[in-house]
Design a protein around this motif. Structure first.
Motif, short mmCIF file in Angstrom:
data_model
loop_
_atom_site.label_atom_id
_atom_site.label_comp_id
_atom_site.label_asym_id
_atom_site.label_seq_id
_atom_site.Cartn_x
_atom_site.Cartn_y
_atom_site.Cartn_z
N ALA A 104 0.85 -1.19 0.00
CA ALA A 104 0.00 0.00 0.00
C ALA A 104 0.89 1.24 0.00
CB ALA A 104 -0.91 -0.01 1.22
N VAL A 105 0.56 2.22 -0.83
CA VAL A 105 1.28 3.49 -0.87
C VAL A 105 0.62 4.48 0.10
CG1 VAL A 105 2.00 5.41 -2.33
CG2 VAL A 105 2.01 3.08 -3.23
N ASP A 106 -0.70 4.55 0.04
CA ASP A 106 -1.49 5.31 1.02
C ASP A 106 -2.89 4.72 0.99
OD1 ASP A 106 -2.92 6.50 -1.16
OD2 ASP A 106 -1.46 8.11 -1.27
N ALA A 107 -3.85 5.43 1.57
CA ALA A 107 -5.21 4.89 1.67
C ALA A 107 -5.86 4.66 0.32
CB ALA A 107 -6.08 5.82 2.52
N ASP A 108 -5.40 5.38 -0.72
CA ASP A 108 -6.04 5.31 -2.03
C ASP A 108 -5.12 4.80 -3.14
OD1 ASP A 108 -8.54 6.38 -1.13
OD2 ASP A 108 -7.60 8.37 -1.09
N SER B 72 -10.63 5.72 -6.76
CA SER B 72 -9.35 5.40 -6.12
C SER B 72 -8.25 5.33 -7.15
CB SER B 72 -9.46 4.05 -5.39
OG SER B 72 -9.76 3.03 -6.31
N ALA B 73 -6.99 5.32 -6.67
CA ALA B 73 -5.84 5.28 -7.57
C ALA B 73 -5.03 4.03 -7.30
CB ALA B 73 -4.97 6.53 -7.36
N CYS B 74 -4.45 3.49 -8.36
CA CYS B 74 -3.57 2.32 -8.21
C CYS B 74 -2.26 2.64 -8.91
CB CYS B 74 -4.20 1.08 -8.83
SG CYS B 74 -5.68 0.52 -7.99
N GLN B 75 -1.15 2.41 -8.25
CA GLN B 75 0.16 2.64 -8.84
C GLN B 75 0.83 1.30 -9.04
OE1 GLN B 75 2.50 5.57 -6.85
NE2 GLN B 75 4.40 4.87 -7.77
#
Length: 220
Positions: free
Chosen positions: A155-159, A209-212
């Motif tokens: 996880a990078v952050d909550a989103d 939401s975002a996904c990296q």
């Protein structure tokens, strides 16, 4: 796990001379969006994520992906672990296959897990469907047309979440059996060979939401 980071360095040859480079299809009059491609020996090898930034992650092996980028001169040197990303001139040797640019050498310790598309652990029929849904035209998840390996994720952050994938240039079923058995024997004796890969980062976002995510990465 990161073992060591080298200094950024300029590598490569002019794009027209590089065995591996990134390109975009020529736009046909009245045509749709152009594909972003990984090219090997001037043939399209993989279709990659579109530039829009909100499209799902994609790496899809194409019918013209038939070439490996192994260097016979490096095989003995890569038969064991490296202490530094540039041990034995590995970076310069493989850098000659790439287009001119600035690259960051990394030495990583990875435990790849083989994934077959559509089966348990497949990102495209799992996490990607939950983030983007299925392809609206086909009514199916994206299909990469190749087995691949999952390694690190966090996880990078909550989103946002980061996923790392190792994508072979050709399917594992094309591997030379004698070479595979040689590597198995080395690892049974406690010697871990080194793999070399070129890595890219794709940042893809789906509302809300975002996904990296990353594309092929391993080794020195």
């Amino acid at each position: 796990m990161m073992i060591k980071t080298g200094d950024p360095r300029s590598l490569g040859v002019p794009s027209s001379e590089a065995r591996l480079h990134f390109d975009t299809e020529l736009q046909e009059l009245g045509g749709g969006p152009r594909r972003r491609l990984l090219m090997v020996d001037d043939e399209p090898a993989f279709e990659l994520s579109f530039y829009c930034g909100t499209c799902p992650l994609l790496f899809r092996r194409l019918e013209t992906a038939r070439e490996k980028l192994s260097l016979e001169s490096m095989q003995e040197r890569l038969g064991g672990p490296l202490d530094d990303p540039d041990d034995h001139g590995v970076i310069d040797a493989f850098g000659a296959l790439l287009p001119e640019g600035e690259y960051l050498p990394l030495l990583l310790d990875v435990e790849p897990r083989l994934v077959i598309p559509g089966r348990e652990g497949d990102y495209f029929s799992g996490e990607q469907v939950r983030a983007w849904g299925i392809d609206q035209f086909w009514g199916l998840p994206e299909y990469p047309h190749t087995p691949y390996y999952r390694t690190f994720e966090t996880a990078v952050d909550a989103d946002a979440h980061l996923y790392e994938f190792v994508v072979p240039m050709v399917p594992p079923t094309w591997n030379e059996r004698e070479r595979v058995e040689e590597y198995v024997a080395l690892m049974e004796r406690g010697t871990v060979p080194t793999a070399v890969a070129i890595s890219t980062l794709d940042v893809c976002q789906s509302a809300p939401s975002a996904c990296q995510m990353t594309l092929p990465r391993t080794g020195a």
